[in-house]
Motif scaffolding. Structure first.
Motif, PDB file in Angstrom:
ATOM      1  N   GLU A 188       0.937  -1.284   0.003  1.00 54.52           N
ATOM      2  CA  GLU A 188       0.067   0.018   0.078  1.00 54.52           C
ATOM      3  C   GLU A 188       0.793   1.145  -0.209  1.00 54.52           C
ATOM      4  OE1 GLU A 188      -3.304   2.082   3.117  1.00 54.52           O
ATOM      5  OE2 GLU A 188      -3.237  -0.209   2.767  1.00 54.52           O
ATOM      6  N   PRO A 189       0.588   2.187  -0.838  1.00 48.93           N
ATOM      7  CA  PRO A 189       1.323   3.391  -0.974  1.00 48.93           C
ATOM      8  C   PRO A 189       1.189   4.219   0.366  1.00 48.93           C
ATOM      9  CG  PRO A 189      -0.645   3.666  -2.366  1.00 48.93           C
ATOM     10  CD  PRO A 189      -0.576   2.079  -1.878  1.00 48.93           C
ATOM     11  N   SER A 190       2.483   5.068   0.805  1.00 50.15           N
ATOM     12  CA  SER A 190       2.286   5.748   2.065  1.00 50.15           C
ATOM     13  C   SER A 190       3.226   6.904   1.899  1.00 50.15           C
ATOM     14  CB  SER A 190       2.821   4.868   3.363  1.00 50.15           C
ATOM     15  OG  SER A 190       4.169   4.580   3.046  1.00 50.15           O
ATOM     16  N   PRO A 191       3.380   7.732   2.596  1.00 49.12           N
ATOM     17  CA  PRO A 191       4.416   8.848   2.320  1.00 49.12           C
ATOM     18  C   PRO A 191       5.715   8.387   2.320  1.00 49.12           C
ATOM     19  CG  PRO A 191       2.748   9.655   4.212  1.00 49.12           C
ATOM     20  CD  PRO A 191       2.625   8.170   3.920  1.00 49.12           C
ATOM     21  N   THR A 192       6.207   7.057   2.912  1.00 48.03           N
ATOM     22  CA  THR A 192       7.321   6.806   2.611  1.00 48.03           C
ATOM     23  C   THR A 192       7.564   5.699   1.339  1.00 48.03           C
ATOM     24  OG1 THR A 192       7.101   5.123   4.117  1.00 48.03           O
ATOM     25  CG2 THR A 192       8.018   7.085   5.004  1.00 48.03           C
ATOM     26  N   LEU A 193       6.276   5.375   0.926  1.00 49.53           N
ATOM     27  CA  LEU A 193       6.465   4.618  -0.274  1.00 49.53           C
ATOM     28  C   LEU A 193       5.424   4.951  -1.199  1.00 49.53           C
ATOM     29  CD1 LEU A 193       6.521   1.143   1.611  1.00 49.53           C
ATOM     30  CD2 LEU A 193       8.469   2.033   0.461  1.00 49.53           C
ATOM     31  N   PRO A 194       5.748   5.835  -1.934  1.00 48.44           N
ATOM     32  CA  PRO A 194       4.708   6.545  -3.048  1.00 48.44           C
ATOM     33  C   PRO A 194       4.731   5.641  -4.318  1.00 48.44           C
ATOM     34  CG  PRO A 194       6.805   7.889  -3.118  1.00 48.44           C
ATOM     35  CD  PRO A 194       6.818   6.914  -1.865  1.00 48.44           C
ATOM     36  N   TRP A 195       3.594   5.626  -4.792  1.00 46.89           N
ATOM     37  CA  TRP A 195       3.271   5.039  -6.282  1.00 46.89           C
ATOM     38  C   TRP A 195       2.412   6.183  -7.066  1.00 46.89           C
ATOM     39  CZ3 TRP A 195       5.546   1.792  -8.932  1.00 46.89           C
ATOM     40  CH2 TRP A 195       5.206   1.152 -10.126  1.00 46.89           C
ATOM     41  N   CYS A 196       2.406   5.801  -8.302  1.00 45.65           N
ATOM     42  CA  CYS A 196       1.420   6.414  -9.203  1.00 45.65           C
ATOM     43  C   CYS A 196       0.846   5.611 -10.122  1.00 45.65           C
ATOM     44  CB  CYS A 196       2.428   7.473 -10.142  1.00 45.65           C
ATOM     45  SG  CYS A 196       1.434   8.519 -11.188  1.00 45.65           S
ATOM     46  N   PRO A 197      -0.438   5.926 -10.227  1.00 45.24           N
ATOM     47  CA  PRO A 197      -1.353   5.046 -11.092  1.00 45.24           C
ATOM     48  C   PRO A 197      -1.163   5.134 -12.676  1.00 45.24           C
ATOM     49  CG  PRO A 197      -2.702   6.761 -10.260  1.00 45.24           C
ATOM     50  CD  PRO A 197      -1.120   6.896  -9.561  1.00 45.24           C
ATOM     51  N   LEU A 198      -0.374   6.553 -12.799  1.00 50.22           N
ATOM     52  CA  LEU A 198       0.320   6.550 -14.214  1.00 50.22           C
ATOM     53  C   LEU A 198       1.493   6.965 -14.302  1.00 50.22           C
ATOM     54  CD1 LEU A 198      -2.478   9.522 -14.787  1.00 50.22           C
ATOM     55  CD2 LEU A 198      -2.643   7.207 -15.384  1.00 50.22           C
ATOM     56  N   TRP A 199       2.316   5.511 -13.903  1.00 55.01           N
ATOM     57  CA  TRP A 199       3.775   5.630 -13.689  1.00 55.01           C
ATOM     58  C   TRP A 199       4.442   5.831 -15.033  1.00 55.01           C
ATOM     59  CZ3 TRP A 199       5.365   1.819 -16.791  1.00 55.01           C
ATOM     60  CH2 TRP A 199       4.561   0.751 -17.308  1.00 55.01           C
ATOM     61  N   TRP A 200       3.883   5.545 -16.158  1.00 56.17           N
ATOM     62  CA  TRP A 200       4.419   5.652 -17.603  1.00 56.17           C
ATOM     63  C   TRP A 200       4.622   7.066 -17.934  1.00 56.17           C
ATOM     64  CZ3 TRP A 200      -0.350   3.631 -16.627  1.00 56.17           C
ATOM     65  CH2 TRP A 200      -1.583   4.298 -16.847  1.00 56.17           C
ATOM     66  N   GLU A 201       3.971   8.087 -17.323  1.00 53.19           N
ATOM     67  CA  GLU A 201       4.137   9.415 -17.701  1.00 53.19           C
ATOM     68  C   GLU A 201       5.400   9.844 -16.724  1.00 53.19           C
ATOM     69  OE1 GLU A 201       0.583  11.846 -17.155  1.00 53.19           O
ATOM     70  OE2 GLU A 201      -0.679  10.361 -18.858  1.00 53.19           O
ATOM     71  N   HIS A 202       6.009   9.339 -15.983  1.00 56.25           N
ATOM     72  CA  HIS A 202       7.162   9.700 -15.307  1.00 56.25           C
ATOM     73  C   HIS A 202       8.547   9.037 -15.964  1.00 56.25           C
ATOM     74  CE1 HIS A 202       5.043  11.428 -11.875  1.00 56.25           C
ATOM     75  NE2 HIS A 202       4.138  10.347 -12.067  1.00 56.25           N
ATOM     76  N   GLU A 203       9.447   9.953 -16.615  1.00 49.67           N
ATOM     77  CA  GLU A 203      10.411   9.242 -17.722  1.00 49.67           C
ATOM     78  C   GLU A 203      11.170   8.495 -16.791  1.00 49.67           C
ATOM     79  OE1 GLU A 203       9.179  12.306 -17.563  1.00 49.67           O
ATOM     80  OE2 GLU A 203       8.468  12.861 -19.508  1.00 49.67           O
ATOM     81  N   GLU A 204      11.611   8.882 -15.640  1.00 51.16           N
ATOM     82  CA  GLU A 204      12.619   8.097 -14.855  1.00 51.16           C
ATOM     83  C   GLU A 204      11.731   6.872 -14.072  1.00 51.16           C
ATOM     84  OE1 GLU A 204      15.319   7.930 -10.627  1.00 51.16           O
ATOM     85  OE2 GLU A 204      14.461   9.821 -11.507  1.00 51.16           O
ATOM     86  N   ALA A 205      10.680   6.621 -13.958  1.00 46.76           N
ATOM     87  CA  ALA A 205      10.287   5.515 -13.503  1.00 46.76           C
ATOM     88  C   ALA A 205       9.928   4.369 -14.785  1.00 46.76           C
ATOM     89  CB  ALA A 205       8.748   5.979 -12.871  1.00 46.76           C
TER      90      ALA A 205
END
Length: 114
Positions: A17-34
């Motif tokens: 589960e995401p948290s302030p210390t373990l973020p995630w993004c449902p649109l991860w492909w829009e983050h070039e580094e990710a």
């Protein structure tokens, strides 16, 4: 293929589960580094999950050398997804901050190395 692998295997199997210390993004492909890190992780998984290529210890090597470091970087509070979802109840996507660079003008007497 990458998006399917991330959404169907990586996220349900390895992401907590995401948290302030373990973020995630449902649109991860829009983050070039990710996107770059997940692509590298996927390529390593393809090779190391095949016993012909990675041997019988390939999956263990993939976890130790690829998955664990990649998730630490991706989900770090300073990582590429830090501005996005930190709570499962609040899906959030905020684009990455892009650093603008100016054309560098060489100083008088400075010649770039070739």
């Amino acid at each position: 293929m990458l998006r399917q692998w991330v959404d169907d295997l990586l996220v349900p199997t390895y992401l907590r589960e995401p948290s302030p210390t373990l973020p995630w993004c449902p649109l991860w492909w829009e983050h070039e580094e990710a996107l770059a890190r997940l692509h590298a992780l996927w390529l390593a998984w393809q090779e190391l999950s095949d016993p012909e290529a990675g041997g019988w210890t390939g999956p263990s090597t993939w976890h130790r050398d690829h998955l664990d470091p990649a998730l630490r970087e991706l989900r770090s509070p300073e990582g590429p997804l830090w501005r996005c979802m930190t709570s499962a109840e609040r899906p959030t996507h905020r684009p990455s901050m892009i650093i603008q660079t100016e054309a560098l003008q060489p100083h008088a007497g400075f010649a770039p190395a070739h």
